[in-house]
Scaffold this active site. Sequence first.
Site, mmCIF file in Angstrom:
data_model
loop_
_atom_site.group_PDB
_atom_site.id
_atom_site.type_symbol
_atom_site.label_atom_id
_atom_site.label_comp_id
_atom_site.label_asym_id
_atom_site.label_seq_id
_atom_site.Cartn_x
_atom_site.Cartn_y
_atom_site.Cartn_z
ATOM 1 N N CYS A 233 -56.285 -34.359 16.321
ATOM 2 C CA CYS A 233 -56.267 -34.354 14.854
ATOM 3 C C CYS A 233 -56.913 -35.650 14.393
ATOM 4 O O CYS A 233 -58.023 -35.955 14.798
ATOM 5 C CB CYS A 233 -54.857 -34.181 14.311
ATOM 6 S SG CYS A 233 -53.684 -35.419 14.874
ATOM 7 N N ARG A 238 -50.286 -34.798 14.271
ATOM 8 C CA ARG A 238 -50.341 -33.360 13.975
ATOM 9 C C ARG A 238 -50.692 -32.572 15.225
ATOM 10 O O ARG A 238 -50.207 -31.452 15.424
ATOM 11 C CB ARG A 238 -51.384 -33.087 12.881
ATOM 12 C CG ARG A 238 -50.945 -33.482 11.496
ATOM 13 C CD ARG A 238 -52.059 -33.264 10.485
ATOM 14 N NE ARG A 238 -53.114 -34.280 10.581
ATOM 15 C CZ ARG A 238 -54.220 -34.280 9.849
ATOM 16 N NH1 ARG A 238 -54.441 -33.309 8.999
ATOM 17 N NH2 ARG A 238 -55.107 -35.242 9.968
#
Lengths: 279, 95
Positions: A233, A238
Amino acid sequence: MSREDVLVSTEWAENNLQTTGVVFAEVDEDTTAYDGGHIPGAVKIDWKTELQDPVRRDFVDQDGFEKLLSAKGISNDDLVILYGGNNNWFAAYAYWYFKLYGHDNVKLLDGGRKKWELDGRALDKGEVNRPATQYKASTPDTSIRAFRDEVVEAINTKNLVDVRSPDEFSGKLLAPAHLPQEAAQRAGHIPSALNVPWAKAANEDGTFKSDDELRELYKTEGLDESKPTIAYCRIGERSSHTWFALHELLGLADVKNYDGSWTEYGSLVGVPIETGDGK
Amino acid sequence: MSDGCGAPVQTATPADIDTNGQVVLAGKTVGGAYVRLLNADGEFAGEVQASADGDFRFYAAPGTWTVRALHRTGNGEASVTAQGPGLHQVPIAVG
């Protein structure tokens, strides 16, 4: 591996707040939420100041991890339940990190702090102090961590899953829409990467989608389950969420998190970058 | 931050926010609500938690956005079209 081995529900959590050998830990980048009220008895782990090396760009080493968990009062045989804000991004990152240092008895609170709050469950402002322990960490398991050279070699070879938003993937934005736009030198994505935003793996209340929904999602997006997978990410949190979905929930064998992610890749000299929607 | 003692509702205005050339979506909802930004296709783009006073803010790109608030007392949403940089107000009622 079944879902019960890696996730607990908010209901289970509330029923086990006093259970001996169970430690709750809230992990966030911004710990003001914890300070304003946390799950009763939960210790606080600050992603930025406690999990990251203060000088180099890396996370704390084995010795640092031992010191941190010892100071938090976490023992090697404790069941650690991690939760946090941002739909468990940083908690998922910490989960990956606990696994990397060999703490297998760890689970995520499904839905994290958001689900706990949306359920209307009690938060506590009391200070939490657990007696220090003598925690021992294992050498890092790099079978779940990808580094930059491996990522460059994975182009057109392995599954690369970019879990950022479509605007970050295409190069319109350098950071999520709710954060100031600071990041890598260049915008875009790694060539051949699929764009499967992390949020597609989560329900609105922050809980993970069902195994069937997850399997269908990644199949539809073009993930080849016969190949190794690297998720990335912007800074690796994430993608920890997606690593959790692919490796812990769906049980795919070879899944790595590239925690250097776009802030590293998008600043490397000479590596290929693609812009646009990639399709 | 309000001290919660009945002061009039304060709303960010273009004069007191530096949008730094970006689209900024800002608004008010119930305090502590989880506020989700969805693009024109309904895809998730970001989420913040509103302040105790209910304020929230997103940095976005030009386009049509839906902003959806979740709270233990109920949910609500509103849409906004931002054609260019600057501050765009998005109040959301929840219930």
